[in-house]
Design a protein around this motif. Structure first.
Motif, PDB file in Angstrom:
ATOM      1  N   GLN A  31     -27.657  30.723  27.238  1.00  0.00           N
ATOM      2  CA  GLN A  31     -27.198  31.925  27.941  1.00  0.00           C
ATOM      3  C   GLN A  31     -26.384  31.562  29.181  1.00  0.00           C
ATOM      4  O   GLN A  31     -25.401  32.241  29.524  1.00  0.00           O
ATOM      5  CB  GLN A  31     -28.403  32.791  28.329  1.00  0.00           C
ATOM      6  CG  GLN A  31     -28.056  34.052  29.109  1.00  0.00           C
ATOM      7  CD  GLN A  31     -27.158  34.994  28.318  1.00  0.00           C
ATOM      8  OE1 GLN A  31     -27.399  35.239  27.144  1.00  0.00           O
ATOM      9  NE2 GLN A  31     -26.112  35.513  28.955  1.00  0.00           N
ATOM     10  N   ASN A  32     -26.748  30.492  29.848  1.00  0.00           N
ATOM     11  CA  ASN A  32     -26.020  30.066  31.053  1.00  0.00           C
ATOM     12  C   ASN A  32     -24.563  29.704  30.751  1.00  0.00           C
ATOM     13  O   ASN A  32     -23.728  29.657  31.659  1.00  0.00           O
ATOM     14  CB  ASN A  32     -26.706  28.849  31.684  1.00  0.00           C
ATOM     15  CG  ASN A  32     -28.045  29.195  32.302  1.00  0.00           C
ATOM     16  OD1 ASN A  32     -28.322  30.351  32.606  1.00  0.00           O
ATOM     17  ND2 ASN A  32     -28.897  28.191  32.473  1.00  0.00           N
ATOM     18  N   CYS A  33     -24.278  29.449  29.480  1.00  0.00           N
ATOM     19  CA  CYS A  33     -22.926  29.015  29.083  1.00  0.00           C
ATOM     20  C   CYS A  33     -22.127  30.134  28.412  1.00  0.00           C
ATOM     21  O   CYS A  33     -20.974  29.925  28.010  1.00  0.00           O
ATOM     22  CB  CYS A  33     -23.022  27.831  28.125  1.00  0.00           C
ATOM     23  SG  CYS A  33     -24.067  26.485  28.711  1.00  0.00           S
ATOM     24  N   ALA A  34     -22.745  31.315  28.270  1.00  0.00           N
ATOM     25  CA  ALA A  34     -22.176  32.365  27.433  1.00  0.00           C
ATOM     26  C   ALA A  34     -20.860  32.919  27.952  1.00  0.00           C
ATOM     27  O   ALA A  34     -20.107  33.537  27.187  1.00  0.00           O
ATOM     28  CB  ALA A  34     -23.186  33.503  27.261  1.00  0.00           C
ATOM     29  N   ARG A  35     -20.562  32.727  29.213  1.00  0.00           N
ATOM     30  CA  ARG A  35     -19.287  33.239  29.743  1.00  0.00           C
ATOM     31  C   ARG A  35     -18.098  32.401  29.255  1.00  0.00           C
ATOM     32  O   ARG A  35     -16.957  32.852  29.316  1.00  0.00           O
ATOM     33  CB  ARG A  35     -19.318  33.236  31.273  1.00  0.00           C
ATOM     34  CG  ARG A  35     -20.308  34.234  31.876  1.00  0.00           C
ATOM     35  CD  ARG A  35     -20.268  34.167  33.402  1.00  0.00           C
ATOM     36  NE  ARG A  35     -21.207  35.108  33.995  1.00  0.00           N
ATOM     37  CZ  ARG A  35     -20.931  36.382  34.258  1.00  0.00           C
ATOM     38  NH1 ARG A  35     -19.722  36.852  33.975  1.00  0.00           N
ATOM     39  NH2 ARG A  35     -21.824  37.180  34.791  1.00  0.00           N
ATOM     40  N   GLU A  84     -14.285  25.782  22.694  1.00  0.00           N
ATOM     41  CA  GLU A  84     -14.743  24.429  22.992  1.00  0.00           C
ATOM     42  C   GLU A  84     -15.359  24.334  24.383  1.00  0.00           C
ATOM     43  O   GLU A  84     -16.276  23.535  24.604  1.00  0.00           O
ATOM     44  CB  GLU A  84     -13.576  23.453  22.856  1.00  0.00           C
ATOM     45  CG  GLU A  84     -13.071  23.304  21.418  1.00  0.00           C
ATOM     46  CD  GLU A  84     -11.889  22.366  21.303  1.00  0.00           C
ATOM     47  OE1 GLU A  84     -11.315  22.012  22.364  1.00  0.00           O
ATOM     48  OE2 GLU A  84     -11.541  21.974  20.177  1.00  0.00           O
ATOM     49  N   ALA A  85     -14.859  25.158  25.324  1.00  0.00           N
ATOM     50  CA  ALA A  85     -15.431  25.157  26.673  1.00  0.00           C
ATOM     51  C   ALA A  85     -16.895  25.601  26.636  1.00  0.00           C
ATOM     52  O   ALA A  85     -17.735  25.072  27.381  1.00  0.00           O
ATOM     53  CB  ALA A  85     -14.621  26.057  27.596  1.00  0.00           C
ATOM     54  N   PHE A  86     -17.216  26.558  25.772  1.00  0.00           N
ATOM     55  CA  PHE A  86     -18.605  27.011  25.595  1.00  0.00           C
ATOM     56  C   PHE A  86     -19.464  25.868  25.067  1.00  0.00           C
ATOM     57  O   PHE A  86     -20.560  25.603  25.589  1.00  0.00           O
ATOM     58  CB  PHE A  86     -18.621  28.204  24.636  1.00  0.00           C
ATOM     59  CG  PHE A  86     -19.992  28.558  24.119  1.00  0.00           C
ATOM     60  CD1 PHE A  86     -20.995  28.991  24.974  1.00  0.00           C
ATOM     61  CD2 PHE A  86     -20.278  28.457  22.759  1.00  0.00           C
ATOM     62  CE1 PHE A  86     -22.259  29.323  24.490  1.00  0.00           C
ATOM     63  CE2 PHE A  86     -21.526  28.775  22.265  1.00  0.00           C
ATOM     64  CZ  PHE A  86     -22.526  29.210  23.133  1.00  0.00           C
ATOM     65  N   LEU A  87     -18.995  25.159  24.044  1.00  0.00           N
ATOM     66  CA  LEU A  87     -19.761  24.063  23.469  1.00  0.00           C
ATOM     67  C   LEU A  87     -19.925  22.916  24.460  1.00  0.00           C
ATOM     68  O   LEU A  87     -20.997  22.319  24.562  1.00  0.00           O
ATOM     69  CB  LEU A  87     -19.082  23.569  22.193  1.00  0.00           C
ATOM     70  CG  LEU A  87     -18.934  24.604  21.070  1.00  0.00           C
ATOM     71  CD1 LEU A  87     -18.256  23.983  19.861  1.00  0.00           C
ATOM     72  CD2 LEU A  87     -20.282  25.192  20.688  1.00  0.00           C
ATOM     73  N   ASP A  88     -18.877  22.608  25.208  1.00  0.00           N
ATOM     74  CA  ASP A  88     -18.969  21.546  26.223  1.00  0.00           C
ATOM     75  C   ASP A  88     -19.991  21.907  27.287  1.00  0.00           C
ATOM     76  O   ASP A  88     -20.736  21.043  27.777  1.00  0.00           O
ATOM     77  CB  ASP A  88     -17.605  21.308  26.860  1.00  0.00           C
ATOM     78  CG  ASP A  88     -16.622  20.633  25.916  1.00  0.00           C
ATOM     79  OD1 ASP A  88     -17.077  19.986  24.952  1.00  0.00           O
ATOM     80  OD2 ASP A  88     -15.400  20.765  26.136  1.00  0.00           O
ATOM     81  N   ALA A  89     -20.033  23.176  27.653  1.00  0.00           N
ATOM     82  CA  ALA A  89     -21.000  23.616  28.665  1.00  0.00           C
ATOM     83  C   ALA A  89     -22.424  23.475  28.139  1.00  0.00           C
ATOM     84  O   ALA A  89     -23.335  23.061  28.870  1.00  0.00           O
ATOM     85  CB  ALA A  89     -20.708  25.062  29.057  1.00  0.00           C
ATOM     86  N   VAL A  90     -22.644  23.819  26.859  1.00  0.00           N
ATOM     87  CA  VAL A  90     -23.970  23.667  26.255  1.00  0.00           C
ATOM     88  C   VAL A  90     -24.401  22.201  26.267  1.00  0.00           C
ATOM     89  O   VAL A  90     -25.537  21.866  26.613  1.00  0.00           O
ATOM     90  CB  VAL A  90     -23.980  24.224  24.818  1.00  0.00           C
ATOM     91  CG1 VAL A  90     -25.282  23.855  24.101  1.00  0.00           C
ATOM     92  CG2 VAL A  90     -23.796  25.731  24.823  1.00  0.00           C
TER      93      VAL A  90
END
Length: 405
Positions: A360-364, A368-374
């Motif tokens: 959830q912390n990465c959902a914004r 690929e930016a979402f996956l990198d954040a995860v």
């Protein structure tokens, strides 16, 4: 007393296996011990005394030995444990560790040299053999590294290089679904695998797999699996039947192997008109549904009390399909268990509130930016900068739903 000292010295010299000798300033032998006589295969000292190395050795070694002695005479400093290659006229080649020190008279004047040569021929040959083995091993290792690097490139080439658009023919920017992935093998080669296929003009099929273990054997299985996936594409619209047939073919492939193997897998079909999601699971981590509108992350599926076996374990395993739904703006996250296996005391599960909060912390973020954040969040949670197993992430962002214009 002096006579006793001389006798003791000679007894000591003749009892050591090292060659001991004394020379004058011109390199003539003045005294030798028994080991020296035996080395030259002589019965008494007369065959050596008064001679030089030039009389006993081939010029190559004799010249080097004479130069060393002149250096000791000139500087007064010892030469310690020099490795020498000794060439004899009879064809023998020996190796010695030689120490030479200045020989002084009562007034301290240097009048010659004293040398001690220890035969190290056997040790040298062993060291040479070891070096040959080491060099051969290093060459083989380099060859293997090159082959593994090539195999890695081939494996990466087997992963999707582009994604289909929905409906067929529209640009990626206009597609109803947008895909992204991250693939991080733990070793040079990995056992994770995924595909994205166009089941129909409005249906996407997404498969993610994890072969038991990692490394070369797992990579080989992923290559076989890619072929099998292509062969069962005629069942791509039915998640349960698709995994069932893939399981039968993998079981046939694994059965003759001496050790047991299996593959976890999740296959889902997404309808871009209705938002319906149908999926079947073979022992794989459940997908996550990121509902951006509700600021919520939930686990999809997992309602069965007896989850099916992983692929390849039992020939006739059945994989019942489950159903769910998505809305425009939602994201589906498929992943392998390397994302959650973070080490002792740090492992997570699909329904762990900490794991859901991490995503959830990465959902914004998007794509690929979402996956990198995860991945970054998972590393920070584990306190390590690397994962302990292969990691594969696939995200599906729902841009819009509805009938094709």
């Amino acid at each position: 007393m002096a006579q006793l000292d001389h006798q003791l010295l000679m007894a000591l010299m003749d009892s050591t296996p090292d060659r001991i000798y004394f020379k004058d300033r011109d390199g003539h032998f003045l005294r030798i011990n028994r080991a020296m006589r035996e080395y030259f295969q002589l019965s008494d000292d007369s065959g050596i005394l008064g001679k030089t190395d030039f009389d006993l050795f081939l010029p190559e070694h004799a010249q080097d030995a004479f130069a060393d002695e002149q250096q000791v005479l000139a500087t007064g400093l010892p030469m310690v444990a020099k490795l020498e290659r000794e060439n004899l006229p009879d064809g023998r080649i020996t190796w010695a560790s030689t120490t030479k020190v200045p020989l002084r008279d009562e007034k301290g004047n240097i009048i010659g040299t004293c040398g001690i040569s220890r035969d190290v021929t056997e040790e040298h040959h062993k060291a040479e053999q070891l070096k040959e083995y080491t060099d051969a091993l290093a060459e083989k290792q380099e060859q293997m590294e090159q082959e593994l690097a090539l195999a890695r490139e081939v494996q990466l080439a087997l992963l999707p290089q582009s994604y289909p658009s929905f409906p067929r023919g529209v640009t990626e920017a206009s597609s109803a679904l947008r895909f992204a992935h991250r693939y991080l093998p733990e070793a040079r080669l990995g056992g994770d695998f995924f595909t994205v296929t166009q089941v129909s003009d409005t249906q996407a099929g997404v498969l993610i797999c994890d072969v038991m273990g990692h490394g070369v054997h797992a990579a080989l299985v992923t290559a076989v699996q890619r072929v099998l996936v292509e062969e069962v594409q005629y069942l791509a619209g039915d998640p349960g039947a698709f995994l069932g047939e893939l399981n039968r073919r993998l079981h046939h492939f694994f059965e003759p192997l001496p050790s047991s193997m299996f593959v976890t897998a999740l296959y889902m079909v997404i309808d871009t008109v209705t938002g319906a999601v149908r999926f079947a699971n073979a022992g794989h981590p459940h997908p996550l549904h990121v509902c951006r509108g509700k600021h919520q992350v939930r686990t999809m599926g997992g309602n069965s009390d007896l989850p099916p076996f992983a692929l390849g374990v039992a020939k006739d395993s059945v994989y019942p399909a489950e159903e769910d739904s998505i809305k425009a703006g939602d994201v589906l996250l498929l992943y392998t268990d390397g994302l959650c296996d973070l080490g002792e005391g740090k492992d997570l599960s699909a329904d762990d509130p900490r794991f859901l909060a991490l995503v959830q912390n990465c959902a914004r973020q998007h794509g690929e930016a979402f996956l990198d954040a995860v991945l970054t969040q998972a590393r920070q949670f584990s306190g390590q900068d690397h994962f302990l197993d292969d990691v594969c992430l696939v995200s599906i962002e729902v841009e819009r739903l509805g009938p094709v214009d």
